[in-house]
Structure formats: structure tokens, C-alpha cells
Motif scaffolding. Structure first.
Motif, PDB file in Angstrom:
ATOM      1  N   ARG A   3       0.821  -1.210   0.000  1.00 27.70           N
ATOM      2  CA  ARG A   3       0.000   0.000   0.000  1.00 27.70           C
ATOM      3  C   ARG A   3       0.858   1.265   0.000  1.00 27.70           C
ATOM      4  NH1 ARG A   3      -2.262  -0.505   4.850  1.00 27.70           N
ATOM      5  NH2 ARG A   3      -0.830   1.008   5.775  1.00 27.70           N
ATOM      6  N   ASP A   4       1.964   1.265   0.785  1.00 29.44           N
ATOM      7  CA  ASP A   4       2.674   2.512   1.046  1.00 29.44           C
ATOM      8  C   ASP A   4       4.130   2.550   0.587  1.00 29.44           C
ATOM      9  OD1 ASP A   4       0.350   3.383   2.288  1.00 29.44           O
ATOM     10  OD2 ASP A   4       1.006   2.761   4.279  1.00 29.44           O
ATOM     11  N   TRP A  53      11.378  12.570   4.325  1.00 33.80           N
ATOM     12  CA  TRP A  53      10.552  13.337   3.406  1.00 33.80           C
ATOM     13  C   TRP A  53      10.488  14.792   3.840  1.00 33.80           C
ATOM     14  CZ3 TRP A  53       9.067  10.746  -0.851  1.00 33.80           C
ATOM     15  CH2 TRP A  53       9.122   9.348  -0.795  1.00 33.80           C
ATOM     16  N   GLN A  94       5.728  11.384  -3.013  1.00 36.49           N
ATOM     17  CA  GLN A  94       4.768  10.529  -2.316  1.00 36.49           C
ATOM     18  C   GLN A  94       3.411  11.225  -2.297  1.00 36.49           C
ATOM     19  OE1 GLN A  94       4.460  10.260   2.111  1.00 36.49           O
ATOM     20  NE2 GLN A  94       5.309   8.197   1.805  1.00 36.49           N
ATOM     21  N   VAL A  95       2.380  10.512  -2.777  1.00 34.92           N
ATOM     22  CA  VAL A  95       1.038  11.090  -2.770  1.00 34.92           C
ATOM     23  C   VAL A  95       0.076  10.129  -2.068  1.00 34.92           C
ATOM     24  CG1 VAL A  95       1.478  12.316  -4.930  1.00 34.92           C
ATOM     25  CG2 VAL A  95       0.312  10.109  -4.987  1.00 34.92           C
ATOM     26  N   THR A  96      -0.955  10.698  -1.469  1.00 37.99           N
ATOM     27  CA  THR A  96      -2.019   9.897  -0.870  1.00 37.99           C
ATOM     28  C   THR A  96      -3.158   9.802  -1.871  1.00 37.99           C
ATOM     29  OG1 THR A  96      -1.413  10.638   1.351  1.00 37.99           O
ATOM     30  CG2 THR A  96      -3.595   9.662   1.065  1.00 37.99           C
ATOM     31  N   ARG A 118      -0.448   5.424   0.186  1.00 35.17           N
ATOM     32  CA  ARG A 118       0.570   6.465  -0.004  1.00 35.17           C
ATOM     33  C   ARG A 118       1.623   5.903  -0.961  1.00 35.17           C
ATOM     34  NH1 ARG A 118       2.068   7.832   6.097  1.00 35.17           N
ATOM     35  NH2 ARG A 118       1.890   5.562   6.174  1.00 35.17           N
ATOM     36  N   GLN A 119       1.392   6.106  -2.231  1.00 33.90           N
ATOM     37  CA  GLN A 119       2.270   5.543  -3.253  1.00 33.90           C
ATOM     38  C   GLN A 119       3.398   6.513  -3.605  1.00 33.90           C
ATOM     39  OE1 GLN A 119       1.893   2.288  -5.586  1.00 33.90           O
ATOM     40  NE2 GLN A 119       1.749   2.011  -3.369  1.00 33.90           N
ATOM     41  N   ILE A 120       4.527   5.934  -4.010  1.00 35.69           N
ATOM     42  CA  ILE A 120       5.747   6.699  -4.274  1.00 35.69           C
ATOM     43  C   ILE A 120       6.194   6.449  -5.714  1.00 35.69           C
ATOM     44  CG2 ILE A 120       8.145   7.077  -3.586  1.00 35.69           C
ATOM     45  CD1 ILE A 120       7.377   5.758  -0.865  1.00 35.69           C
ATOM     46  N   ARG A 123       5.013  15.991  -1.056  1.00 41.11           N
ATOM     47  CA  ARG A 123       6.020  15.344  -0.217  1.00 41.11           C
ATOM     48  C   ARG A 123       7.091  14.770  -1.128  1.00 41.11           C
ATOM     49  NH1 ARG A 123       6.790  16.210   4.784  1.00 41.11           N
ATOM     50  NH2 ARG A 123       7.036  14.044   5.458  1.00 41.11           N
TER      51      ARG A 123
END
Length: 394
Positions: free
Chosen positions: A41-42, A151, A188-190, A196-198, A244
Motif C-alpha cells: 500500500r505505502d 521526506w 509521495q502522494v495519498t 501512499r504511493q511513491i 512530499r
């Protein structure tokens, strides 16, 4: 270097492991994500997991590292390790995560290979893993010491459409952070589902310009997660928003010195090359520079006018462009039609090449350069996404 006993065992079992390595990595990711869903997920790229590219790249890197250990003792694959370490640093990978990977990777090896994994085999491959892991941990520790970890915030100063499918964002980091031309940052975005993918994006301005700029291309894929971050950025981010970002990382950087350069790109691969050219202009360089770019059509060539203006500002630079589609174009010099062909380009002696673009493009350019006598050690490249070149895929 592997112990003598382990080297013999790895050499004997490498064919069997190599044949099963993609099944092993598939099992590894499936079990690790089942027990640790937050990693998918993150941290991990869901698009690369959905299309299988990350699994192929991991399999290739393990096989390449093990092969190097038994075929070239004392000589580690430095370029591959540097590329992986920079990507890991941009994601904020920590030392304790290598133990997590070890647990699920060796569980997958035992599951796929079964009784073939004797204690001696397990011990030998354990040695391979920790040699690779400790090397990467050391490299990443140095990168964190140099650039920092974690970050920070960057304000979007401006947004600009660069082509029908690409948008650039001018970013102002909260704290100034230097970078080398050609490097990238993670963003990094939500997303709407809470993940929260990068993703990594090359910086397409020279360090001397102060602000950062990333250029983001929309990705249209068959798998649902493909392009989810890039598309979200293009559709949602406006001037005044805050993103971020990581510190800059990446090992494809402008070669130092005053020797001649070939800077070759295709598609969105233009972005790190543009940063290099911009730096040469900003520093008043007189290096001999051959700039090559290939694209689908003039309208899809991001920063097309900017590239031309920068090259014209360099006294020792020449620009060569190819477009697969050739509508009426006022481009000067007139681009060639078709795919990039370096056979007729005047290349100076001692040229060092930097390549960025789709793998088929970089493979073709590299083959042309080697055929013309450019040493392989003087040809450097950057892959956007998992490095399938290591894995022998295109």
C-alpha cells in the motif's frame, strides 16, 4: 567474496535456481504482501507489481549478482548495485527491512525448490543474500549521509502543460537541497483509497536554477494501477499545492571533466538529459556535446523548444532529432523521419554517452555505439521503473 564451499554450491545450483527464480520471486512477493499489506500500500509500486515488472527485475538482479560472485570472484556488479541503492535511498529503505525480505525470500526458495534446498544449499544462498544486502546497506548508508533521509515538503510554484500527455511542475523545496544534473526525486502522494504511493521523477532543470522541476507524463495502461500516481498528479496538482518529496538521488549524472559527450534520449527520457544540458549552459561549458532525441511526433516531444534553445546556447553542441510521425513541422534543423540512427553522426574520439528512454531505444543506441568502437564502460543509462535490462527483458 563467497567462501570456497559456498561458491562451489552456488555454482552447482545456479542453473536450478535461475530456472525457478521467477516462481521464487512471485511466491516471495505474494507471501510478504499477504502478511505485510502496508508494504504494497505505502512502499512498493502497485503498478509494477500488477504488470509483473518488479518481479522480473528482482529475479534478474539476484541471478546477476550470484553469477558475478561465482564467475568473477572479487568483482561485484557495481553499476547494478549503485542503481538499486539509489532507488532504495529515494524510497527511504531501512536496514531492518532487509531482514524482512530475507525471511520471505528464503521461505519462497524452500517452497519452490522443496527437498533440493539442503542445509548446505540454504547456507550458501544465505551467504549470497547477505553479501548483496550488506553491500547495498553500506551504499545506502553513504547516500543517506550525503543527501539525507526522509521526506520534506516542496511547494508547487507553477504548473505547465508540456505536451498533450505531459505536465511540468516547478517545485520550491522548503529547505534548499543540492543535486547533480541527471538525478531524480521521489514524490509521495495519498491516493483516494488511502494508499501512499511513491514514484520517481527526474529533475529537468539545472541545479543552478534554484527551484526544482519535474515533468510528469500520463500513463495509459491496461492494468488498473498503471500510472496511478502520474495520472493523479497531472489531474489534481495546481500551483500553491504542497508535495512530499525525497532528497535527490540517482547514479546517471553528468560525467565530470571537459571531454566530449553524447546525450541521447527518447520520449519522457528527455528529462534527465535536459537537466544535464541546462547545467552545461548555466556553467558556460565549451565541451563538445552531441544531443540526440527520438520521439513519436513533434507534439509529443516534451520541452522540444527548450531543448533546441539550450543546444543553440552551447558553442560546442549539435542537435539531432528523429520523429516516427512526420507531419508538417517548422522544426530547425529539420528532424529525420523514423527511429534514431547514429551511423552518420560525427562522434568525437573519447566520447562518453548517457542514455535515457525506453529499453528498445537504449539497446539500439548502445549497439550502434559499440559497433562504432565506443567502449561499453563509457555508455551509461537510466531506466524509468524496474531495470528489466538486468533481467534480459525489453
Amino acid at each position: 567474496m563467497l567462501s570456497t564451499e559456498s561458491a562451489a554450491t552456488v555454482r552447482a545450483t545456479l542453473p536450478a535456481v535461475g530456472q525457478a527464480i521467477e516462481a521464487i520471486t512471485a511466491r516471495f512477493y505474494d507471501t510478504m504482501f499477504a502478511d505485510n499489506p502496508e508494504l504494497l500500500r505505502d512502499l512498493f509500486n502497485r503498478g509494477n507489481q500488477a504488470n509483473g515488472e518488479q518481479r522480473v527485475a528482482l529475479a534478474g538482479s539476484i541471478a546477476a549478482f550470484a553469477t558475478a560472485l561465482v564467475e568473477r570472484p572479487g568483482e561485484l556488479p557495481g553499476t547494478m548495485l549503485s542503481r538499486i541503492a539509489n532507488k532504495h535511498a529515494s524510497l527511504g529503505i531501512t536496514e531492518d527491512q532487509y531482514a524482512v525480505v530475507h525471511k520471505y525470500l528464503f521461505g519462497a526458495i524452500a517452497h519452490v525448490l522443496g527437498d533440493a534446498v539442503t542445509p548446505e544449499v540454504a547456507e550458501a544462498w544465505d551467504e549470497v543474500y547477505w553479501l548483496m544486502a550488506e553491500t547495498l546497506i553500506g551504499l545506502e548508508r553513504d547516500l543517506y549521509r550525503e543527501s539525507g533521509r526522509g521526506w520534506s515538503d516542496a511547494t508547487v510554484v507553477a504548473r505547465r502543460a508540456e505536451s498533450p500527455e505531459a505536465v511540468s511542475f516547478l517545485l520550491r523545496p522548503r529547505s534548499p537541497m543540492p543535486f547533480r544534473p541527471g538525478q531524480y526525486v521521489s514524490v509521495q502522494v495519498t491516493l483516494p483509497d488511502g494508499a501512499r504511493q511513491i514514484r520517481q521523477y527526474s529533475l529537468s532543470l539545472a541545479p543552478e536554477r534554484g527551484d526544482w522541476r519535474i515533468t510528469v507524463k500520463r500513463v495509459r495502461g491496461d492494468a488498473a494501477p498503471d500510472g496511478e500516481v502520474s495520472n493523479w498528479l497531472c489531474e489534481n496538482v495546481r500551483a500553491g499545492d504542497v508535495l512530499r518529496v525525497s532528497a535527490p538521488f540517482g547514479d546517471l549524472t553528468l560525467p565530470p571533466g571537459d571531454g566530449p559527450l553524447l546525450l541521447a534520449s527518447a520520449g519522457i527520457g528527455a528529462t534527465p538529459i535536459l537537466s544535464m544540458i541546462d547545467h552545461l549552459v548555466a556553467t558556460g561549458s565549451e565541451r563538445r556535446v552531441v544531443v540526440v532525441h527520438a520521439d513519436r511526433a513533434p507534439d509529443s516531444h516534451v520541452h522540444r523548444h527548450e531543448l533546441k534553445e539550450l543546444v543553440e546556447s552551447l558553442p560546442g553542441a549539435t542537435l539531432h532529432r528523429w520523429y516516427e510521425e512526420a507531419p508538417e513541422c517548422s522544426c530547425r534543423p529539420t528532424p529525420a523521419v523514423g527511429r534514431a540512427d547514429l551511423s552518420a553522426i560525427d562522434l568525437p574520439d573519447g566520447v562518453v554517452a548517457c542514455l535515457c528512454g525506453p529499453l528498445p531505444f537504449m539497446r539500439a543506441v548502445r549497439e550502434q555505439l559499440i559497433a562504432r568502437g565506443v567502449p561499453a564502460s563509457d555508455i551509461h543509462y537510466e531506466v524509468f521503473g524496474p531495470d528489466l535490462w538486468i533481467a534480459g527483458r525489453s
